[in-house]
Design an enzyme around this catalytic site. Sequence first.
Site, PDB file in Angstrom:
ATOM      1  NE  ARG A  41      -1.976  -1.469   3.493  1.00  0.00           N
ATOM      2  CZ  ARG A  41      -2.285  -1.270   4.755  1.00  0.00           C
ATOM      3  NH1 ARG A  41      -3.424  -0.729   5.080  1.00  0.00           N
ATOM      4  NH2 ARG A  41      -1.454  -1.617   5.704  1.00  0.00           N
ATOM      5  CG  ASN A  47      -3.868  -4.539   3.210  1.00  0.00           C
ATOM      6  OD1 ASN A  47      -3.332  -4.459   2.111  1.00  0.00           O
ATOM      7  ND2 ASN A  47      -3.186  -4.522   4.337  1.00  0.00           N
TER       8      ASN A  47
END
Length: 92
Positions: free
Chosen positions: A21, A39
């Site tokens: 990320r 996620n």
Amino acid sequence: MRQAQRFHVIYEGKVQGVGFRFTAERLAWKKGITGYVKNLHDGRVEIVCEGPEEDISSFLRDIELEMSSYIADSKKQQMPSSGEFSSFGIRF
């Protein structure tokens, strides 16, 4: 003027707990891409991004290069831009 597009991408593999990320966020900022990375509860990572198609293609290619050892598969869907994002960020 380049027309904005929206891409919804799902990455599978060992893509959580490896900085995915943060890498996506850094690369998006560098390219001026808007949207988010998140996620998913099943271990995958979702990216929704908007921008000119060539910039998004470059962004997604950079992600695949930097995270290639963690990505087992990806599914990408292109659609018209909604214009709903003003920046790119990590969603929790």
